[in-house]
Design a protein around this motif. Structure first.
Motif, short mmCIF file in Angstrom:
data_model
loop_
_atom_site.label_atom_id
_atom_site.label_comp_id
_atom_site.label_asym_id
_atom_site.label_seq_id
_atom_site.Cartn_x
_atom_site.Cartn_y
_atom_site.Cartn_z
N CYS A 11 0.83 -1.21 0.00
CA CYS A 11 0.00 0.00 0.00
C CYS A 11 0.86 1.26 0.00
O CYS A 11 0.50 2.28 -0.60
N ALA A 12 1.98 1.21 0.68
CA ALA A 12 2.81 2.40 0.83
C ALA A 12 3.65 2.69 -0.40
O ALA A 12 3.95 3.84 -0.70
N ALA A 13 4.01 1.65 -1.13
CA ALA A 13 4.92 1.82 -2.27
C ALA A 13 4.42 2.81 -3.31
O ALA A 13 5.15 3.71 -3.72
N PRO A 14 3.16 2.69 -3.77
CA PRO A 14 2.67 3.66 -4.76
C PRO A 14 2.67 5.08 -4.23
O PRO A 14 2.93 6.03 -4.96
N LYS A 268 -0.01 13.36 2.77
CA LYS A 268 0.33 13.43 4.20
C LYS A 268 -0.70 12.69 5.05
O LYS A 268 -0.35 11.97 5.99
N GLN A 269 -1.99 12.84 4.70
CA GLN A 269 -3.03 12.14 5.44
C GLN A 269 -2.89 10.63 5.31
O GLN A 269 -3.04 9.89 6.27
N GLN A 275 0.98 5.15 9.17
CA GLN A 275 1.78 5.12 10.40
C GLN A 275 0.94 4.69 11.59
O GLN A 275 1.39 3.93 12.45
N GLN A 276 -0.31 5.17 11.64
CA GLN A 276 -1.20 4.78 12.74
C GLN A 276 -1.51 3.29 12.68
O GLN A 276 -1.51 2.60 13.71
N LEU A 277 -1.76 2.79 11.47
CA LEU A 277 -2.02 1.35 11.33
C LEU A 277 -0.80 0.54 11.75
O LEU A 277 -0.94 -0.50 12.40
N HIS A 281 -0.61 -2.07 14.79
CA HIS A 281 -0.19 -3.44 14.53
C HIS A 281 0.92 -3.85 15.49
O HIS A 281 0.91 -4.97 16.02
N ILE A 282 1.86 -2.93 15.77
CA ILE A 282 2.96 -3.23 16.70
C ILE A 282 2.41 -3.47 18.09
O ILE A 282 2.82 -4.41 18.80
#
Length: 294
Positions: A11-14, A268-269, A275-277, A281-282
């Motif tokens: 998800c983050a790559a694009p 940014k959103q 980051q929240q997800l 998860h951590i």
């Protein structure tokens, strides 16, 4: 849990790629220019078959007022299909101009062994009428008397009797020569005389055109007034060059700032959400590890 990591990365790559593209893939970027060049090369390899449609219009810029005379070679070396492409090229340039009695006026001088003034600066003051007149031009065939054509344009087409505005009006006088051969007469002196009368000359060479002759005809600086294309099939790519040259105001095309700001805000959103997800998860992973050890 490893599967979640892969999903998160996917998800983050694009997004990261998009962010990078926003800042680095701008106009003038070597990679972007290379891609555009490659695409243009592929398109130029298979130019579409087209005929002049006078009713078709194209985007226009705000052009400075001109007395513009096209001087076109229709000698034996120019095949009929190629001559049609020249006429389309002329029509496309007309489309980029503000045509009218008080703005840009256009004339065409056609030449081979003889010279024929197809129409004068005073004859047509609308794009549609101009393009219809261009569509009716027929090739003359035989030789290439380029010097005679330039002399005719300077002494006849650019006169006030033919529709050119007086010098007191400060209207730019521009000649665009299109040729694919070597002149059979002298061009240096007649071109210098035309330039001495205040006529700015652009020389467009195609295929077998003699570069030295083009340089002798054109105004200086030569890098701004001499153009060359490999075939008539790709001559239309020069339209954008003349659009930029003849525009009164050159506008740099940039991305809409509002659109850009909205895009950055969305990025940014999205980054914050990811980051929240990841943080949740951590926390869940730690909790599961703690429960597993209990």
């Amino acid at each position: 849990m490893k599967a979640f990591h892969w999903i998160l990365l996917y998800c983050a790559a694009p997004l990261l790629s998009d962010v990078q593209g926003t800042y680095h893939l701008m106009a003038g970027d070597p990679e972007l220019m290379a891609a555009q060049s490659y695409a243009q090369t592929r398109n130029n390899g298979h130019p579409p078959l087209r005929t002049l449609n006078p009713a078709k219009t194209d985007s226009q810029c705000r052009s400075r007022s001109l007395d513009l005379v096209f001087i076109i070679d229709s000698s034996r070396s120019v095949r009929r299909g190629e001559f049609e492409k020249v006429k389309i090229f002329l029509a496309n340039i007309v489309d980029t101009l503000e045509v009218g009695s008080d703005s840009t006026r256009v004339a065409v001088v056609n030449y081979a062994s003889t010279v024929k003034t197809e129409f004068l600066l005073k004859d047509y003051f609308s794009k549609l009428d101009l393009k219809k007149a261009i569509s009716r031009i027929e090739p003359l065939a035989t030789g290439t008397m380029t010097g005679l054509a330039i002399k005719t344009a300077a002494n006849e087409a650019f006169t006030e009797q033919s529709g050119a505005r007086p010098r007191s009006r400060n209207i730019s006088k521009v000649a665009i020569i299109v040729t694919d051969g070597r002149p059979q007469d002298q061009v240096e002196e007649v071109s210098a005389a035309a330039r001495g009368k205040g006529i700015e000359i652009y020389a467009v060479g195609v295929d077998r055109a003699d570069m030295q002759s083009l340089q002798l005809m054109a105004s200086t600086p030569l890098e701004d007034h001499v153009f060359y294309v490999e075939t008539y099939g790709v001559i239309e790519k020069l339209t954008s060059k003349f659009r930029e040259t003849l525009c009164e105001v050159k506008v740099e095309v940039v991305e809409d700032p509002c659109k850009c700001e909205a895009r950055l805000a969305f990025q940014k959103q999205t980054q914050a959400a990811i980051q929240q997800l990841a943080a949740k998860h951590i926390q869940i992973e730690r909790l599961e590890n703690t429960v597993g050890r209990a």
